[in-house]
Design a protein around this motif. Structure first.
Motif, PDB file in Angstrom:
ATOM      1  N   VAL A   7       0.725  -1.293  -0.143  1.00  0.00           N
ATOM      2  CA  VAL A   7       0.128   0.164   0.048  1.00  0.00           C
ATOM      3  C   VAL A   7       0.853   1.284   0.093  1.00  0.00           C
ATOM      4  O   VAL A   7       1.628   1.359   1.175  1.00  0.00           O
ATOM      5  N   THR A   8       0.747   2.002  -1.122  1.00  0.00           N
ATOM      6  CA  THR A   8       1.795   3.369  -1.196  1.00  0.00           C
ATOM      7  C   THR A   8       0.660   4.418  -0.451  1.00  0.00           C
ATOM      8  O   THR A   8      -0.349   4.239  -0.418  1.00  0.00           O
ATOM      9  N   GLY A   9       1.620   5.329   0.335  1.00  0.00           N
ATOM     10  CA  GLY A   9       0.857   6.150   0.861  1.00  0.00           C
ATOM     11  C   GLY A   9       0.144   5.974   2.228  1.00  0.00           C
ATOM     12  O   GLY A   9      -0.973   6.384   2.629  1.00  0.00           O
ATOM     13  N   ALA A  10       0.756   4.796   2.820  1.00  0.00           N
ATOM     14  CA  ALA A  10       0.191   4.282   3.783  1.00  0.00           C
ATOM     15  C   ALA A  10       0.490   5.060   5.316  1.00  0.00           C
ATOM     16  O   ALA A  10      -0.405   4.602   6.409  1.00  0.00           O
ATOM     17  N   GLY A  15      -4.983   5.594   3.011  1.00  0.00           N
ATOM     18  CA  GLY A  15      -3.668   4.625   2.845  1.00  0.00           C
ATOM     19  C   GLY A  15      -3.763   3.954   4.323  1.00  0.00           C
ATOM     20  O   GLY A  15      -3.679   2.669   4.435  1.00  0.00           O
ATOM     21  N   ARG A  16      -3.803   4.741   5.463  1.00  0.00           N
ATOM     22  CA  ARG A  16      -3.594   4.189   6.703  1.00  0.00           C
ATOM     23  C   ARG A  16      -4.892   3.588   7.006  1.00  0.00           C
ATOM     24  O   ARG A  16      -4.974   2.383   7.551  1.00  0.00           O
ATOM     25  N   LEU A  31       4.092  -1.163   3.676  1.00  0.00           N
ATOM     26  CA  LEU A  31       3.744   0.132   3.933  1.00  0.00           C
ATOM     27  C   LEU A  31       4.818   0.990   3.409  1.00  0.00           C
ATOM     28  O   LEU A  31       5.694   1.177   3.907  1.00  0.00           O
ATOM     29  N   THR A  42       0.928   3.861  11.484  1.00  0.00           N
ATOM     30  CA  THR A  42       0.162   3.087  10.570  1.00  0.00           C
ATOM     31  C   THR A  42       0.336   1.542  11.268  1.00  0.00           C
ATOM     32  O   THR A  42      -0.696   0.821  11.644  1.00  0.00           O
ATOM     33  N   ASN A  89      -1.839   4.175  -3.875  1.00  0.00           N
ATOM     34  CA  ASN A  89      -2.721   5.383  -3.398  1.00  0.00           C
ATOM     35  C   ASN A  89      -1.867   6.458  -3.024  1.00  0.00           C
ATOM     36  O   ASN A  89      -2.576   7.547  -3.096  1.00  0.00           O
ATOM     37  N   ALA A  90      -0.598   6.532  -2.858  1.00  0.00           N
ATOM     38  CA  ALA A  90       0.081   7.825  -2.638  1.00  0.00           C
ATOM     39  C   ALA A  90      -0.354   8.856  -3.849  1.00  0.00           C
ATOM     40  O   ALA A  90      -0.155   8.376  -5.120  1.00  0.00           O
TER      41      ALA A  90
END
Ligand SMILES: NC(=O)c1ccc[n+]([C@@H]2O[C@H](COP(=O)([O-])OP(=O)(O)OC[C@H]3O[C@@H](n4cnc5c(N)ncnc54)[C@H](OP(=O)(O)O)[C@@H]3O)[C@@H](O)[C@H]2O)c1
Length: 250
Positions: A7-10, A15-16, A31, A42, A89-90
Protein backbone atom coordinates in the motif's frame (compact mmCIF):
# COMPACT_ATOMS: atom_id res chain seq x y z
CA UNK A 1 -1.36 -17.34 5.18
CA UNK A 2 -2.91 -13.97 4.33
CA UNK A 3 -2.45 -12.15 1.06
CA UNK A 4 0.58 -9.89 0.65
CA UNK A 5 -0.41 -6.32 -0.28
CA UNK A 6 1.78 -3.26 -0.87
CA UNK A 7 0.00 0.00 0.00
CA UNK A 8 1.58 3.30 -1.02
CA UNK A 9 0.77 6.45 0.92
CA UNK A 10 0.14 4.22 3.93
CA UNK A 11 1.14 6.82 6.51
CA UNK A 12 -2.10 8.82 6.45
CA UNK A 13 -5.67 9.15 5.19
CA UNK A 14 -7.06 6.46 2.93
CA UNK A 15 -3.82 4.49 2.90
CA UNK A 16 -3.68 4.19 6.67
CA UNK A 17 -7.38 3.27 6.97
CA UNK A 18 -6.91 0.64 4.27
CA UNK A 19 -3.85 -0.83 5.96
CA UNK A 20 -5.66 -1.11 9.30
CA UNK A 21 -8.61 -2.83 7.67
CA UNK A 22 -6.41 -5.25 5.71
CA UNK A 23 -4.28 -6.08 8.76
CA UNK A 24 -7.40 -6.94 10.73
CA UNK A 25 -8.28 -9.42 7.96
CA UNK A 26 -4.86 -11.14 8.29
CA UNK A 27 -3.23 -9.49 5.28
CA UNK A 28 0.55 -9.19 5.23
CA UNK A 29 1.53 -5.63 4.38
CA UNK A 30 4.25 -3.50 2.88
CA UNK A 31 3.62 0.08 3.97
CA UNK A 32 5.16 2.71 1.70
CA UNK A 33 5.49 6.47 2.20
CA UNK A 34 8.17 9.10 2.77
CA UNK A 35 7.69 9.75 6.51
CA UNK A 36 8.99 6.84 8.58
CA UNK A 37 7.22 8.12 11.70
CA UNK A 38 3.84 8.08 10.00
CA UNK A 39 4.40 4.54 8.73
CA UNK A 40 5.27 3.47 12.27
CA UNK A 41 2.00 5.01 13.52
CA UNK A 42 0.13 3.06 10.83
CA UNK A 43 1.89 -0.15 11.82
CA UNK A 44 0.98 0.46 15.47
CA UNK A 45 -2.65 1.07 14.47
CA UNK A 46 -2.62 -2.16 12.44
CA UNK A 47 -1.32 -4.11 15.43
CA UNK A 48 -3.85 -2.46 17.75
CA UNK A 49 -6.55 -3.55 15.30
CA UNK A 50 -5.52 -7.21 15.39
CA UNK A 51 -2.67 -7.40 12.84
CA UNK A 52 0.61 -9.12 13.62
CA UNK A 53 3.73 -6.91 13.86
CA UNK A 54 5.74 -9.60 12.05
CA UNK A 55 3.39 -9.39 9.08
CA UNK A 56 4.06 -5.70 8.46
CA UNK A 57 7.05 -4.19 6.67
CA UNK A 58 7.58 -0.42 6.78
CA UNK A 59 9.32 0.93 3.69
CA UNK A 60 10.02 4.64 4.00
CA UNK A 61 10.93 6.01 0.60
CA UNK A 62 10.11 8.69 -1.93
CA UNK A 63 8.26 7.03 -4.79
CA UNK A 64 9.71 9.52 -7.27
CA UNK A 65 13.24 8.23 -6.59
CA UNK A 66 14.89 6.20 -9.35
CA UNK A 67 15.16 2.98 -7.30
CA UNK A 68 11.84 3.22 -5.42
CA UNK A 69 9.79 0.81 -7.54
CA UNK A 70 12.50 -1.84 -7.49
CA UNK A 71 12.79 -1.43 -3.70
CA UNK A 72 9.09 -2.24 -3.25
CA UNK A 73 9.40 -5.40 -5.38
CA UNK A 74 12.55 -6.36 -3.48
CA UNK A 75 10.88 -5.86 -0.10
CA UNK A 76 7.97 -8.08 -1.13
CA UNK A 77 10.32 -10.81 -2.29
CA UNK A 78 12.62 -10.64 0.71
CA UNK A 79 9.96 -10.43 3.39
CA UNK A 80 7.15 -12.52 1.93
CA UNK A 81 8.54 -14.30 -1.14
CA UNK A 82 5.96 -12.67 -3.39
CA UNK A 83 3.13 -10.19 -3.75
CA UNK A 84 -0.60 -10.54 -4.30
CA UNK A 85 -1.62 -6.93 -4.77
CA UNK A 86 -0.39 -3.39 -5.22
CA UNK A 87 -2.48 -0.41 -4.16
CA UNK A 88 -1.20 2.76 -5.81
CA UNK A 89 -2.69 5.20 -3.32
CA UNK A 90 0.09 7.77 -2.73
CA UNK A 91 -0.48 11.11 -4.40
CA UNK A 92 -0.01 14.82 -4.13
CA UNK A 93 -2.73 17.39 -4.76
CA UNK A 94 -1.90 20.90 -5.94
CA UNK A 95 -4.58 23.31 -7.05
CA UNK A 96 -3.99 26.59 -8.86
CA UNK A 97 -4.89 28.46 -12.02
CA UNK A 98 -2.92 28.03 -15.24
CA UNK A 99 -1.24 31.43 -15.05
CA UNK A 100 -0.24 31.00 -11.40
CA UNK A 101 1.09 27.46 -11.45
CA UNK A 102 4.53 26.67 -12.78
CA UNK A 103 5.34 23.69 -14.92
CA UNK A 104 7.63 22.35 -12.20
CA UNK A 105 4.51 21.89 -10.05
CA UNK A 106 2.74 20.04 -12.86
CA UNK A 107 5.79 17.87 -13.52
CA UNK A 108 6.01 17.05 -9.81
CA UNK A 109 2.35 16.01 -9.72
CA UNK A 110 2.80 13.81 -12.75
CA UNK A 111 5.83 12.12 -11.18
CA UNK A 112 4.00 11.16 -7.98
CA UNK A 113 0.49 10.61 -9.33
CA UNK A 114 1.19 8.95 -12.68
CA UNK A 115 4.82 7.99 -13.33
CA UNK A 116 5.33 6.38 -9.90
CA UNK A 117 2.23 4.13 -10.19
CA UNK A 118 3.36 3.10 -13.68
CA UNK A 119 6.89 2.36 -12.48
CA UNK A 120 5.57 0.36 -9.52
CA UNK A 121 3.19 -1.59 -11.73
CA UNK A 122 6.09 -2.43 -14.04
CA UNK A 123 8.38 -3.46 -11.17
CA UNK A 124 5.89 -5.77 -9.45
CA UNK A 125 4.22 -7.21 -12.56
CA UNK A 126 6.43 -10.34 -12.56
CA UNK A 127 5.43 -11.02 -8.94
CA UNK A 128 1.74 -10.38 -9.65
CA UNK A 129 1.81 -12.64 -12.71
CA UNK A 130 3.09 -15.42 -10.47
CA UNK A 131 0.32 -14.89 -7.91
CA UNK A 132 -2.35 -13.96 -10.51
CA UNK A 133 -2.66 -10.84 -8.46
CA UNK A 134 -4.20 -7.44 -8.79
CA UNK A 135 -3.49 -3.71 -8.92
CA UNK A 136 -5.86 -1.11 -7.49
CA UNK A 137 -5.14 2.50 -8.37
CA UNK A 138 -6.65 5.33 -6.34
CA UNK A 139 -7.80 7.86 -8.90
CA UNK A 140 -10.17 10.74 -8.29
CA UNK A 141 -13.35 12.24 -9.65
CA UNK A 142 -10.98 15.19 -10.17
CA UNK A 143 -9.88 13.19 -13.22
CA UNK A 144 -13.47 13.17 -14.55
CA UNK A 145 -14.67 16.70 -13.76
CA UNK A 146 -13.33 19.77 -15.58
CA UNK A 147 -12.91 22.41 -12.88
CA UNK A 148 -11.05 25.72 -13.32
CA UNK A 149 -7.94 25.84 -11.14
CA UNK A 150 -7.70 22.08 -10.77
CA UNK A 151 -6.50 21.12 -14.23
CA UNK A 152 -3.07 19.75 -13.33
CA UNK A 153 -4.27 17.42 -10.59
CA UNK A 154 -7.21 16.39 -12.78
CA UNK A 155 -4.99 15.69 -15.76
CA UNK A 156 -2.65 13.55 -13.68
CA UNK A 157 -5.59 11.54 -12.30
CA UNK A 158 -7.19 11.23 -15.75
CA UNK A 159 -3.86 9.81 -16.89
CA UNK A 160 -3.98 7.30 -14.04
CA UNK A 161 -7.49 6.28 -15.08
CA UNK A 162 -6.32 5.69 -18.62
CA UNK A 163 -3.30 3.74 -17.37
CA UNK A 164 -5.71 1.58 -15.35
CA UNK A 165 -7.85 0.72 -18.35
CA UNK A 166 -4.92 0.18 -20.71
CA UNK A 167 -2.95 -2.02 -18.32
CA UNK A 168 -6.11 -3.99 -17.55
CA UNK A 169 -6.09 -5.15 -21.16
CA UNK A 170 -2.34 -5.47 -21.43
CA UNK A 171 -1.88 -7.55 -18.29
CA UNK A 172 -5.02 -9.72 -18.64
CA UNK A 173 -5.73 -12.46 -17.87
CA UNK A 174 -2.92 -12.76 -15.32
CA UNK A 175 -3.31 -9.47 -13.45
CA UNK A 176 -6.51 -7.52 -12.83
CA UNK A 177 -6.18 -3.72 -12.81
CA UNK A 178 -8.96 -1.48 -11.46
CA UNK A 179 -9.32 1.93 -9.87
CA UNK A 180 -11.41 3.55 -7.18
CA UNK A 181 -12.30 7.19 -7.84
CA UNK A 182 -13.15 8.95 -4.57
CA UNK A 183 -14.94 12.25 -4.28
CA UNK A 184 -14.05 14.73 -1.53
CA UNK A 185 -12.75 12.80 1.47
CA UNK A 186 -11.73 14.57 4.68
CA UNK A 187 -8.01 13.80 4.98
CA UNK A 188 -4.70 15.64 5.38
CA UNK A 189 -4.73 16.23 1.65
CA UNK A 190 -6.74 19.39 2.37
CA UNK A 191 -3.87 20.75 4.51
CA UNK A 192 -1.44 20.80 1.61
CA UNK A 193 -3.10 21.95 -1.60
CA UNK A 194 -0.82 24.89 -2.35
CA UNK A 195 -3.66 27.40 -1.75
CA UNK A 196 -4.25 29.70 1.23
CA UNK A 197 -6.38 28.81 4.26
CA UNK A 198 -9.38 30.92 3.21
CA UNK A 199 -9.48 29.15 -0.14
CA UNK A 200 -9.26 25.77 1.60
CA UNK A 201 -12.21 26.73 3.83
CA UNK A 202 -14.20 27.82 0.75
CA UNK A 203 -13.24 24.59 -1.01
CA UNK A 204 -14.51 22.46 1.87
CA UNK A 205 -17.81 24.34 1.85
CA UNK A 206 -18.10 23.88 -1.90
CA UNK A 207 -17.36 20.15 -1.60
CA UNK A 208 -20.19 19.66 0.89
CA UNK A 209 -22.60 21.87 -1.08
CA UNK A 210 -21.97 20.00 -4.35
CA UNK A 211 -22.11 16.51 -2.86
CA UNK A 212 -25.70 15.19 -3.04
CA UNK A 213 -25.21 13.05 0.08
CA UNK A 214 -24.46 16.26 1.94
CA UNK A 215 -21.06 15.69 3.52
CA UNK A 216 -17.45 15.01 2.72
CA UNK A 217 -16.48 11.36 2.73
CA UNK A 218 -14.48 9.60 5.41
CA UNK A 219 -11.69 7.14 4.57
CA UNK A 220 -13.98 4.38 5.85
CA UNK A 221 -16.47 5.24 3.08
CA UNK A 222 -13.91 4.38 0.42
CA UNK A 223 -11.82 1.58 1.94
CA UNK A 224 -14.44 -1.21 1.54
CA UNK A 225 -14.48 -0.67 -2.22
CA UNK A 226 -10.71 -0.99 -2.46
CA UNK A 227 -10.94 -4.15 -0.36
CA UNK A 228 -13.67 -5.45 -2.66
CA UNK A 229 -11.49 -4.89 -5.74
CA UNK A 230 -8.63 -6.74 -4.05
CA UNK A 231 -10.75 -9.78 -3.28
CA UNK A 232 -12.61 -12.64 -4.98
CA UNK A 233 -15.83 -10.65 -5.42
CA UNK A 234 -13.99 -8.75 -8.16
CA UNK A 235 -12.65 -11.87 -9.90
CA UNK A 236 -14.41 -10.85 -13.13
CA UNK A 237 -13.60 -7.14 -12.91
CA UNK A 238 -10.73 -5.48 -14.68
CA UNK A 239 -10.41 -2.02 -16.22
CA UNK A 240 -13.20 -0.71 -13.97
CA UNK A 241 -13.21 2.83 -12.62
CA UNK A 242 -15.34 2.66 -9.50
CA UNK A 243 -16.70 6.05 -8.44
CA UNK A 244 -17.27 6.48 -4.66
CA UNK A 245 -18.15 10.13 -4.24
CA UNK A 246 -21.44 10.73 -2.42
CA UNK A 247 -22.95 11.47 -5.83
CA UNK A 248 -20.77 14.49 -6.54
CA UNK A 249 -19.92 13.56 -10.13
CA UNK A 250 -23.39 12.42 -11.19
N1 LIG B 1 -8.96 13.30 0.08
C1 LIG B 1 -9.68 13.48 -1.02
O1 LIG B 1 -10.60 14.31 -1.10
C2 LIG B 1 -9.39 12.65 -2.24
C3 LIG B 1 -10.28 12.71 -3.31
C4 LIG B 1 -10.05 11.95 -4.43
C5 LIG B 1 -8.93 11.14 -4.48
N2 LIG B 1 -8.06 11.09 -3.44
C6 LIG B 1 -6.89 10.26 -3.56
O2 LIG B 1 -6.80 9.39 -2.45
C7 LIG B 1 -5.44 9.00 -2.28
C8 LIG B 1 -5.06 9.14 -0.81
O3 LIG B 1 -5.12 10.52 -0.46
P1 LIG B 1 -5.55 11.01 0.99
O4 LIG B 1 -6.78 11.81 0.82
O5 LIG B 1 -5.52 9.88 1.94
O6 LIG B 1 -4.40 12.09 1.28
P2 LIG B 1 -3.10 12.04 2.18
O7 LIG B 1 -3.45 11.71 3.58
O8 LIG B 1 -2.38 13.30 1.89
O9 LIG B 1 -2.29 10.79 1.59
C9 LIG B 1 -1.33 10.89 0.56
C10 LIG B 1 -0.18 9.97 0.93
O10 LIG B 1 0.75 9.91 -0.16
C11 LIG B 1 2.06 9.87 0.39
N3 LIG B 1 2.99 10.43 -0.59
C12 LIG B 1 2.90 11.65 -1.20
N4 LIG B 1 3.95 11.84 -2.00
C13 LIG B 1 4.72 10.72 -1.90
C14 LIG B 1 5.96 10.32 -2.47
N5 LIG B 1 6.63 11.12 -3.31
N6 LIG B 1 6.48 9.11 -2.14
C15 LIG B 1 5.83 8.30 -1.28
N7 LIG B 1 4.64 8.62 -0.72
C16 LIG B 1 4.11 9.82 -1.02
C17 LIG B 1 1.98 10.73 1.65
O11 LIG B 1 2.90 10.32 2.64
P3 LIG B 1 4.33 11.04 2.87
O12 LIG B 1 4.07 12.51 2.83
O13 LIG B 1 4.80 10.53 4.18
O14 LIG B 1 5.16 10.56 1.74
C18 LIG B 1 0.57 10.45 2.15
O15 LIG B 1 0.57 9.41 3.12
C19 LIG B 1 -4.64 9.88 -3.24
O16 LIG B 1 -4.36 9.15 -4.41
C20 LIG B 1 -5.59 11.02 -3.54
O17 LIG B 1 -5.31 11.64 -4.78
C21 LIG B 1 -8.27 11.83 -2.31
Amino acid sequence: MGLVVAVTGAGSGLGRALAVRLAADGTRLILVGRRAGRLRETRDACVAGGGKAGDIVELPLDLTGPDAAAAVAEAATTAFDGLDALVNNAAQARFGALDRTGMATFAGLLQVNLVAPAALSQAVAPLLRRSRGTIVNVGSIGGLLAVPGRSYYGAAKAGLHHLTRSLARELAPDIRVNAVLPGAVDTEMYDDLGIDDDDVARLRTEMVRTTPLGRMGRPEDVVPWIVMLLGPAAAWMTGSLLVVDGGRSC
